[in-house]
Design a protein around this motif. Structure first.
Motif, PDB file in Angstrom:
ATOM      1  N   GLU A  65     -23.960  24.161 -30.149  1.00 27.84           N
ATOM      2  CA  GLU A  65     -25.671  23.610 -30.665  1.00 27.84           C
ATOM      3  C   GLU A  65     -26.557  24.313 -29.420  1.00 27.84           C
ATOM      4  OE1 GLU A  65     -26.284  20.445 -32.762  1.00 27.84           O
ATOM      5  OE2 GLU A  65     -24.279  21.098 -34.596  1.00 27.84           O
ATOM      6  N   MET A  66     -26.073  23.078 -28.220  1.00 26.33           N
ATOM      7  CA  MET A  66     -27.399  23.155 -27.373  1.00 26.33           C
ATOM      8  C   MET A  66     -27.607  24.877 -26.288  1.00 26.33           C
ATOM      9  SD  MET A  66     -27.313  19.252 -25.409  1.00 26.33           S
ATOM     10  CE  MET A  66     -28.455  20.108 -24.594  1.00 26.33           C
ATOM     11  N   SER A  67     -26.409  25.073 -26.851  1.00 25.80           N
ATOM     12  CA  SER A  67     -26.619  26.843 -25.769  1.00 25.80           C
ATOM     13  C   SER A  67     -27.030  27.484 -27.061  1.00 25.80           C
ATOM     14  CB  SER A  67     -24.670  26.780 -25.368  1.00 25.80           C
ATOM     15  OG  SER A  67     -24.881  28.916 -25.295  1.00 25.80           O
ATOM     16  N   ALA A  68     -26.769  27.346 -27.780  1.00 23.77           N
ATOM     17  CA  ALA A  68     -27.008  27.755 -29.226  1.00 23.77           C
ATOM     18  C   ALA A  68     -29.019  27.819 -29.164  1.00 23.77           C
ATOM     19  CB  ALA A  68     -26.526  28.399 -30.628  1.00 23.77           C
ATOM     20  N   ALA A  69     -29.059  27.283 -28.995  1.00 24.47           N
ATOM     21  CA  ALA A  69     -30.690  26.564 -29.073  1.00 24.47           C
ATOM     22  C   ALA A  69     -31.193  27.300 -27.537  1.00 24.47           C
ATOM     23  CB  ALA A  69     -30.379  24.739 -29.613  1.00 24.47           C
ATOM     24  N   ASP A  70     -30.710  26.759 -26.649  1.00 25.62           N
ATOM     25  CA  ASP A  70     -31.260  26.556 -25.591  1.00 25.62           C
ATOM     26  C   ASP A  70     -32.165  28.455 -24.945  1.00 25.62           C
ATOM     27  OD1 ASP A  70     -30.414  27.394 -22.146  1.00 25.62           O
ATOM     28  OD2 ASP A  70     -31.966  25.740 -22.742  1.00 25.62           O
ATOM     29  N   GLY A  71     -31.422  29.089 -25.573  1.00 26.53           N
ATOM     30  CA  GLY A  71     -31.272  30.580 -25.651  1.00 26.53           C
ATOM     31  C   GLY A  71     -32.196  31.414 -26.567  1.00 26.53           C
ATOM     32  N   GLU A  72     -32.202  30.497 -28.129  1.00 23.84           N
ATOM     33  CA  GLU A  72     -33.548  30.745 -28.864  1.00 23.84           C
ATOM     34  C   GLU A  72     -34.397  30.550 -27.885  1.00 23.84           C
ATOM     35  OE1 GLU A  72     -32.085  29.951 -32.906  1.00 23.84           O
ATOM     36  OE2 GLU A  72     -34.820  29.563 -32.743  1.00 23.84           O
ATOM     37  N   LEU A  73     -34.601  29.445 -27.499  1.00 23.64           N
ATOM     38  CA  LEU A  73     -35.577  28.985 -27.196  1.00 23.64           C
ATOM     39  C   LEU A  73     -36.617  29.677 -25.829  1.00 23.64           C
ATOM     40  CD1 LEU A  73     -38.114  26.752 -27.142  1.00 23.64           C
ATOM     41  CD2 LEU A  73     -36.582  24.920 -25.771  1.00 23.64           C
ATOM     42  N   THR A  74     -35.586  29.805 -24.926  1.00 24.85           N
ATOM     43  CA  THR A  74     -35.950  30.584 -24.153  1.00 24.85           C
ATOM     44  C   THR A  74     -36.412  32.192 -24.363  1.00 24.85           C
ATOM     45  OG1 THR A  74     -34.633  29.657 -22.715  1.00 24.85           O
ATOM     46  CG2 THR A  74     -34.660  32.043 -22.148  1.00 24.85           C
ATOM     47  N   ARG A  75     -35.988  32.565 -25.555  1.00 24.10           N
ATOM     48  CA  ARG A  75     -36.021  34.153 -26.016  1.00 24.10           C
ATOM     49  C   ARG A  75     -37.470  34.152 -26.929  1.00 24.10           C
ATOM     50  NH1 ARG A  75     -30.542  34.865 -27.114  1.00 24.10           N
ATOM     51  NH2 ARG A  75     -31.292  33.787 -29.456  1.00 24.10           N
ATOM     52  N   SER A  76     -37.598  32.808 -27.448  1.00 25.72           N
ATOM     53  CA  SER A  76     -38.751  32.715 -28.503  1.00 25.72           C
ATOM     54  C   SER A  76     -40.475  32.465 -27.686  1.00 25.72           C
ATOM     55  CB  SER A  76     -38.762  31.917 -29.041  1.00 25.72           C
ATOM     56  OG  SER A  76     -38.333  30.463 -28.956  1.00 25.72           O
ATOM     57  N   LEU A  77     -40.314  32.109 -25.764  1.00 23.68           N
ATOM     58  CA  LEU A  77     -41.040  31.475 -25.316  1.00 23.68           C
ATOM     59  C   LEU A  77     -41.479  33.037 -23.785  1.00 23.68           C
ATOM     60  CD1 LEU A  77     -39.916  28.086 -23.558  1.00 23.68           C
ATOM     61  CD2 LEU A  77     -41.851  28.696 -24.791  1.00 23.68           C
ATOM     62  N   GLY A  78     -40.230  33.784 -24.100  1.00 21.16           N
ATOM     63  CA  GLY A  78     -40.473  34.854 -23.911  1.00 21.16           C
ATOM     64  C   GLY A  78     -41.840  35.850 -24.917  1.00 21.16           C
ATOM     65  N   ARG A  79     -41.343  35.499 -26.123  1.00 13.45           N
ATOM     66  CA  ARG A  79     -41.994  36.826 -27.001  1.00 13.45           C
ATOM     67  C   ARG A  79     -43.480  35.428 -26.764  1.00 13.45           C
ATOM     68  NH1 ARG A  79     -39.283  35.221 -31.668  1.00 13.45           N
ATOM     69  NH2 ARG A  79     -37.101  35.964 -30.500  1.00 13.45           N
ATOM     70  N   LEU A  80     -43.861  34.903 -27.022  1.00 17.64           N
ATOM     71  CA  LEU A  80     -44.829  34.213 -26.964  1.00 17.64           C
ATOM     72  C   LEU A  80     -45.401  34.530 -25.866  1.00 17.64           C
ATOM     73  CD1 LEU A  80     -46.578  31.284 -28.400  1.00 17.64           C
ATOM     74  CD2 LEU A  80     -46.013  30.515 -25.908  1.00 17.64           C
ATOM     75  N   PHE A  81     -45.275  34.617 -24.444  1.00 19.75           N
ATOM     76  CA  PHE A  81     -45.751  34.970 -22.837  1.00 19.75           C
ATOM     77  C   PHE A  81     -45.897  36.099 -23.608  1.00 19.75           C
ATOM     78  CE2 PHE A  81     -46.624  31.465 -21.304  1.00 19.75           C
ATOM     79  CZ  PHE A  81     -45.373  30.347 -21.079  1.00 19.75           C
ATOM     80  N   ALA A  82     -45.338  37.304 -23.441  1.00 24.68           N
ATOM     81  CA  ALA A  82     -45.697  39.000 -24.058  1.00 24.68           C
ATOM     82  C   ALA A  82     -47.028  38.746 -24.524  1.00 24.68           C
ATOM     83  CB  ALA A  82     -44.284  39.493 -24.321  1.00 24.68           C
ATOM     84  N   VAL A  83     -46.968  38.162 -26.063  1.00 23.22           N
ATOM     85  CA  VAL A  83     -48.035  38.123 -26.610  1.00 23.22           C
ATOM     86  C   VAL A  83     -49.054  37.853 -26.563  1.00 23.22           C
ATOM     87  CG1 VAL A  83     -49.071  37.127 -28.885  1.00 23.22           C
ATOM     88  CG2 VAL A  83     -46.845  37.942 -29.162  1.00 23.22           C
ATOM     89  N   ALA A  84     -49.241  36.750 -25.461  1.00 25.98           N
ATOM     90  CA  ALA A  84     -50.116  36.506 -25.066  1.00 25.98           C
ATOM     91  C   ALA A  84     -51.272  37.279 -23.947  1.00 25.98           C
ATOM     92  CB  ALA A  84     -50.100  34.685 -23.912  1.00 25.98           C
ATOM     93  N   GLU A  85     -50.617  38.134 -23.639  1.00 27.71           N
ATOM     94  CA  GLU A  85     -50.763  39.313 -22.227  1.00 27.71           C
ATOM     95  C   GLU A  85     -51.360  40.080 -23.293  1.00 27.71           C
ATOM     96  OE1 GLU A  85     -49.742  40.559 -19.426  1.00 27.71           O
ATOM     97  OE2 GLU A  85     -49.145  38.430 -18.850  1.00 27.71           O
ATOM     98  N   ASN A  86     -51.947  40.217 -24.700  1.00 17.44           N
ATOM     99  CA  ASN A  86     -52.696  41.057 -25.520  1.00 17.44           C
ATOM    100  C   ASN A  86     -54.400  40.184 -25.116  1.00 17.44           C
ATOM    101  OD1 ASN A  86     -51.009  43.092 -26.410  1.00 17.44           O
ATOM    102  ND2 ASN A  86     -50.183  42.001 -28.141  1.00 17.44           N
ATOM    103  N   TYR A  87     -54.308  38.882 -24.917  1.00 15.87           N
ATOM    104  CA  TYR A  87     -55.733  38.203 -24.869  1.00 15.87           C
ATOM    105  C   TYR A  87     -55.587  37.947 -23.893  1.00 15.87           C
ATOM    106  CZ  TYR A  87     -54.282  37.450 -29.692  1.00 15.87           C
ATOM    107  OH  TYR A  87     -53.145  38.112 -31.370  1.00 15.87           O
ATOM    108  N   PRO A  88     -57.024  38.493 -23.198  1.00 19.49           N
ATOM    109  CA  PRO A  88     -57.292  38.523 -21.860  1.00 19.49           C
ATOM    110  C   PRO A  88     -58.236  36.934 -21.908  1.00 19.49           C
ATOM    111  CG  PRO A  88     -58.650  40.877 -22.230  1.00 19.49           C
ATOM    112  CD  PRO A  88     -57.770  40.147 -23.624  1.00 19.49           C
TER     113      PRO A  88
END
Lengths: 265, 195
Positions: free
Chosen positions: B97-120
């Motif tokens: 469970e931890m491994s799966a949740a961890d992967g999901e969290l890292t991925r969603s954080l990555g997406r968050l930072f990617a989105v942030a790139e659009n807001y100078p």
């Protein structure tokens, strides 16, 4: 039956060991050894000799004052390794920092990958947090993009200011007591020489001759010679203590947890 | 008379050998067990370290989400993904469970930072930049502490599996420990993508 069991166990054990070593070899990153300078390792040959000397002497002094090691390394390329994995592997392998206090920092610059990382040892975790490292890199990123030497020096200086505080002067700033003492010695020597000649000639005047023949003067002459020799000796001691070099610097076995920051330029 | 003396000497010698033998076996067993205990302690310590870093990341996330929300109000899907993944992580009990949740969290954080790139304006915000640095640093610490755990666990497992200590291991109940395998899709540090 027992004999067969033993053999299986032995084979199993050997296999486990082989797999263990194979895994380790597969993961092992090819890392260079530190240079004899230890504090500055310019494998990519992008740093000027001024910058290298600056880093070398500042880090040496920092080690003496704070018992912490700040190392700067440049490499041509990371050879497909991840910056974070390469950097911490190097920091741990070289044992930057002391094994008890873990106060070590590694600044790694990769020329071709255009990446920089600051790796912070356990001992600096509280004081030099990731955000501070990130800020230092961001401030220097533009300079790094234009001039690697100036950029690397900028990162180093910002870092040293951060961890050394306002008390710690960087090497090219004044705060060095050396020149003052040198001038003292020179002034003293000059005075001694002048005084000697003055007394000699004043005595000569009394005797209406060029040089004094007065035997009593000889003691005075010797006294002056002794004073000059002593002053010279003192001067050489003072200047040699400035250039005091520790025997080859090396890592103290410091450990790293992965804190720090990376950046591109 | 002579025979009695011979018998006595023989008996004493056998007793001596016997006691020395016992001493050696006991000594070996004790030192082996202590070796297992200290190796296992190192494993437990490194496991605890992972937990500390995971907690650290978990603690940073609410501030991050709030800061980004201040500038990028309409990216709801990204925020809810991160928040949901974080909750999953906190509730995870088994290693899977931890491994799966961890992967999901890292991925969603990555997406968050990617989105942030659009807001100078967001990218220029010091709080956001500090949080980004801290989370990136924490992700790296998580990776490092996991590697350390794997190293300690491998050492322990080698000890437990090698002959003749494996027999003692069985006796004392020391079992092999599962190594941590990174979720293949998750990256160690949230990498900003421009897609």
């Amino acid at each position: 039956m027992i004999k067969v069991g033993n053999k299986l166990a032995r084979v199993g054990a050997t296999f486990t060991l082989l797999v263990f070593f194979a895994c380790n070899y597969a993961v092992a990153i090819d890392l260079p050894q530190p240079t004899s300078d230890f504090y500055v390792n310019d494998f990519a040959e992008i740093l000027s000799s001024d910058t290298k000397e600056h880093i070398r002497s500042t880090s040496k002094r920092f080690k003496k004052e704070f018992d912490a090691q700040v190392v700067v390394t440049t490499v041509e390329s990371l050879r497909q390794e991840s910056l974070e994995e390469y950097s911490i592997a190097m920091a741990k392998k070289w044992g930057i920092g002391d094994s008890k206090t873990n106060k070590g920092i590694l600044v790694l610059v990769s020329e071709k990958d255009r990446e920089i990382r600051i790796d912070v040892g356990f001992g600096f975790e509280g004081s030099l947090n990731d955000a501070k490292c990130g800020r230092i890199i961001r401030k220097s990123s533009e300079t790094l993009g234009k001039d690697l030497d100036a950029g690397a020096k900028m990162v180093y200086d910002l870092l040293m200011k951060e961890i050394g505080g306002s008390e710690f002067a960087l090497d090219n700033e004044t705060g060095d007591k050396g020149p003052f003492w040198d001038w003292c010695v020179v002034a003293f020597l000059s005075l001694a020489v002048v005084a000697y000649f003055f007394i000699k000639f004043s005595d000569a005047k009394k005797e209406h001759k060029m040089y004094s023949q007065n035997p009593e003067n000889k003691a005075g002459v010797w006294l002056y010679f002794i004073v000059i020799v002593l002053a010279d000796f003192a001067g050489s001691i003072i200047s040699s203590s400035k250039n005091d070099d520790d025997d080859s610097d090396h890592g103290g076995g410091g450990d790293f947890g992965g804190g720090g920051a990376s950046g591109k330029f | 008379m002579q025979e009695a003396k011979h018998k006595n000497r023989a008996l004493i010698t056998w007793f001596a050998i016997f006691f020395v033998g016992i001493f050696v076996v006991v000594g070996y067993t004790v030192s082996t067990r202590n070796g297992f205990v200290s190796a296992k302690t190192n494993v437990d310590k490194s496991l605890a370290d992972i937990g500390v870093q995971l907690q650290r990341r978990s603690d940073l996330i609410p501030s991050l989400v709030n800061t980004v929300k201040g500038y990028a109000k309409h990216e709801e899907s990204v925020f809810s993904a991160v928040t949901a993944a974080r909750e999953r992580m906190m509730g995870a009990k088994t290693p899977e469970e931890m491994s799966a949740a961890d992967g999901e969290l890292t991925r969603s954080l990555g997406r968050l930072f990617a989105v942030a790139e659009n807001y100078p304006e967001l990218k220029a915000n010091e709080s956001f930049l500090s949080l980004q640095d801290e989370i990136a640093g924490t992700e790296n610490r998580i990776a490092v502490s996991r590697r350390e755990f794997n190293e300690q666990a491998t050492r322990f497992n080698t000890m437990v599996n090698l002959f003749p200590k494996n027999l003692l291991a069985k006796m004392f109940g020391f079992k092999e420990i599962a190594l941590f395998n990174a979720d293949e899709n998750a990256k160690t540090v949230p990498v900003v993508n421009f897609d």
